[in-house]
Motif scaffolding. Sequence first.
Motif, PDB file in Angstrom:
ATOM      1  N   SER A 193       0.822  -1.214   0.000  1.00  0.00           N
ATOM      2  CA  SER A 193       0.000   0.000   0.000  1.00  0.00           C
ATOM      3  C   SER A 193       0.854   1.261   0.000  1.00  0.00           C
ATOM      4  O   SER A 193       0.441   2.303  -0.523  1.00  0.00           O
ATOM      5  CB  SER A 193      -0.952  -0.008   1.204  1.00  0.00           C
ATOM      6  N   VAL A 194       2.050   1.192   0.579  1.00  0.00           N
ATOM      7  CA  VAL A 194       2.951   2.348   0.566  1.00  0.00           C
ATOM      8  C   VAL A 194       3.491   2.579  -0.852  1.00  0.00           C
ATOM      9  O   VAL A 194       3.592   3.718  -1.312  1.00  0.00           O
ATOM     10  CB  VAL A 194       4.098   2.154   1.568  1.00  0.00           C
ATOM     11  N   ALA A 195       3.832   1.488  -1.540  1.00  0.00           N
ATOM     12  CA  ALA A 195       4.261   1.607  -2.938  1.00  0.00           C
ATOM     13  C   ALA A 195       3.143   2.206  -3.785  1.00  0.00           C
ATOM     14  O   ALA A 195       3.380   3.077  -4.630  1.00  0.00           O
ATOM     15  CB  ALA A 195       4.673   0.242  -3.470  1.00  0.00           C
ATOM     16  N   ALA A 196       1.920   1.738  -3.557  1.00  0.00           N
ATOM     17  CA  ALA A 196       0.777   2.288  -4.288  1.00  0.00           C
ATOM     18  C   ALA A 196       0.574   3.754  -3.957  1.00  0.00           C
ATOM     19  O   ALA A 196       0.259   4.576  -4.835  1.00  0.00           O
ATOM     20  CB  ALA A 196      -0.480   1.481  -3.953  1.00  0.00           C
ATOM     21  N   GLY A 197       0.775   4.120  -2.678  1.00  0.00           N
ATOM     22  CA  GLY A 197       0.648   5.515  -2.287  1.00  0.00           C
ATOM     23  C   GLY A 197       1.648   6.411  -2.986  1.00  0.00           C
ATOM     24  O   GLY A 197       1.329   7.546  -3.350  1.00  0.00           O
ATOM     25  N   LEU A 198       2.863   5.910  -3.193  1.00  0.00           N
ATOM     26  CA  LEU A 198       3.865   6.680  -3.938  1.00  0.00           C
ATOM     27  C   LEU A 198       3.370   6.987  -5.342  1.00  0.00           C
ATOM     28  O   LEU A 198       3.522   8.111  -5.835  1.00  0.00           O
ATOM     29  CB  LEU A 198       5.178   5.899  -3.996  1.00  0.00           C
ATOM     30  N   LEU A 199       2.775   6.001  -5.988  1.00  0.00           N
ATOM     31  CA  LEU A 199       2.292   6.199  -7.353  1.00  0.00           C
ATOM     32  C   LEU A 199       1.200   7.263  -7.416  1.00  0.00           C
ATOM     33  O   LEU A 199       1.078   7.977  -8.422  1.00  0.00           O
ATOM     34  CB  LEU A 199       1.767   4.883  -7.923  1.00  0.00           C
ATOM     35  N   ARG A 200       0.419   7.386  -6.354  1.00  0.00           N
ATOM     36  CA  ARG A 200      -0.630   8.403  -6.321  1.00  0.00           C
ATOM     37  C   ARG A 200      -0.060   9.799  -6.127  1.00  0.00           C
ATOM     38  O   ARG A 200      -0.737  10.790  -6.400  1.00  0.00           O
ATOM     39  CB  ARG A 200      -1.623   8.095  -5.197  1.00  0.00           C
ATOM     40  N   GLN A 201       1.174   9.880  -5.660  1.00  0.00           N
ATOM     41  CA  GLN A 201       1.780  11.169  -5.331  1.00  0.00           C
ATOM     42  C   GLN A 201       2.715  11.702  -6.403  1.00  0.00           C
ATOM     43  O   GLN A 201       3.207  12.829  -6.287  1.00  0.00           O
ATOM     44  CB  GLN A 201       2.546  11.044  -4.009  1.00  0.00           C
ATOM     45  N   ILE A 202       3.010  10.910  -7.414  1.00  0.00           N
ATOM     46  CA  ILE A 202       3.936  11.346  -8.452  1.00  0.00           C
ATOM     47  C   ILE A 202       3.228  11.391  -9.801  1.00  0.00           C
ATOM     48  O   ILE A 202       2.131  10.844  -9.967  1.00  0.00           O
ATOM     49  CB  ILE A 202       5.180  10.437  -8.542  1.00  0.00           C
ATOM     50  N   ASP A 203       3.863  12.023 -10.758  1.00  0.00           N
ATOM     51  CA  ASP A 203       3.328  12.100 -12.121  1.00  0.00           C
ATOM     52  C   ASP A 203       3.586  10.775 -12.832  1.00  0.00           C
ATOM     53  O   ASP A 203       4.736  10.426 -13.115  1.00  0.00           O
ATOM     54  CB  ASP A 203       3.998  13.262 -12.864  1.00  0.00           C
ATOM     55  N   CYS A 204       2.530  10.039 -13.112  1.00  0.00           N
ATOM     56  CA  CYS A 204       2.642   8.750 -13.806  1.00  0.00           C
ATOM     57  C   CYS A 204       2.090   8.826 -15.226  1.00  0.00           C
ATOM     58  O   CYS A 204       1.850   7.784 -15.852  1.00  0.00           O
ATOM     59  CB  CYS A 204       1.900   7.660 -13.023  1.00  0.00           C
ATOM     60  N   SER A 205       1.896  10.022 -15.733  1.00  0.00           N
ATOM     61  CA  SER A 205       1.241  10.188 -17.034  1.00  0.00           C
ATOM     62  C   SER A 205       2.064   9.645 -18.189  1.00  0.00           C
ATOM     63  O   SER A 205       1.522   9.358 -19.254  1.00  0.00           O
ATOM     64  CB  SER A 205       0.918  11.670 -17.272  1.00  0.00           C
ATOM     65  N   ARG A 206       3.384   9.517 -17.990  1.00  0.00           N
ATOM     66  CA  ARG A 206       4.249   9.036 -19.071  1.00  0.00           C
ATOM     67  C   ARG A 206       4.540   7.534 -18.989  1.00  0.00           C
ATOM     68  O   ARG A 206       5.228   6.981 -19.855  1.00  0.00           O
ATOM     69  CB  ARG A 206       5.585   9.790 -19.035  1.00  0.00           C
TER      70      ARG A 206
END
Length: 255
Positions: A193-206
């Motif tokens: 869940s912490v790894a998933a939380g990181l993804l929610r906090q960064i730009d993953c559009s690319r």
Amino acid sequence: MIRFASLGSGSAGNALLVESGATCLMLDCGFGLRETVARLHRLERQPADLAGILVTHEHGDHLGGVFRLARKYALPLWMTHGTWAASREAEAGLDLRLIDSHRSLTIGELEVLPFPVPHDAREPVQYVFSDTLRRLGVLTDIGEVTPHVRDVLSGCDGLVLECNHDAGMLARSTYPASLKRRIAGRYGHLENSVAAGLLRQIDCSRLQHIVAAHLSERNNQPGLAVGAIAQALGCAESWVGVATPDSGFAWRVLQ
């Protein structure tokens, strides 16, 4: 264009290949010499193809095979001063190149950016690889996500991301309480869940590729890691890759 593949990922050993043009780098090597050569062969590579080895930290599942491989095939080694000091290895026969954990370096056709992470090692780093157009971020062996980690990984085109354990499985495991605290602590490993939380906090559009890595064989399941990542990204679970201990993952391409 950047290509990347894993020889294997887990507590028994880790090694990743990153390529651009004629430059092929190995990140860590936690396997014995014969096993490493066999795993390279599976990916249609051999030690002579390597431009060198980058090291994240001194733990055996990342460093265990590095020095024998480097000496036998005369490969340059890059690591932080702290990692080198903690390795307690003799320098004889090594092409050792100490790096600054905040300064990028160019190796052949790849720009390599190390960045410090909280982990129970002397001076651990992780890396972002770039060919000037695309960026591949690698984040394993980190206990707590920092603002700097978020900044460095934001906007990457590919990510190899630690999903070490599931909190419930770790709590129910037969591990000693001290080991559970170490794994779950701020200098341990990332929980799903912490790894998933990181993804929610960064730009993953690319993002073109994301691979869950360094999964615990006792305290995690691929489905749990994949589900957490897919939910964070709002993507199909089939789009999320998993690096396995035995075979890692096959070549992926960032275009």
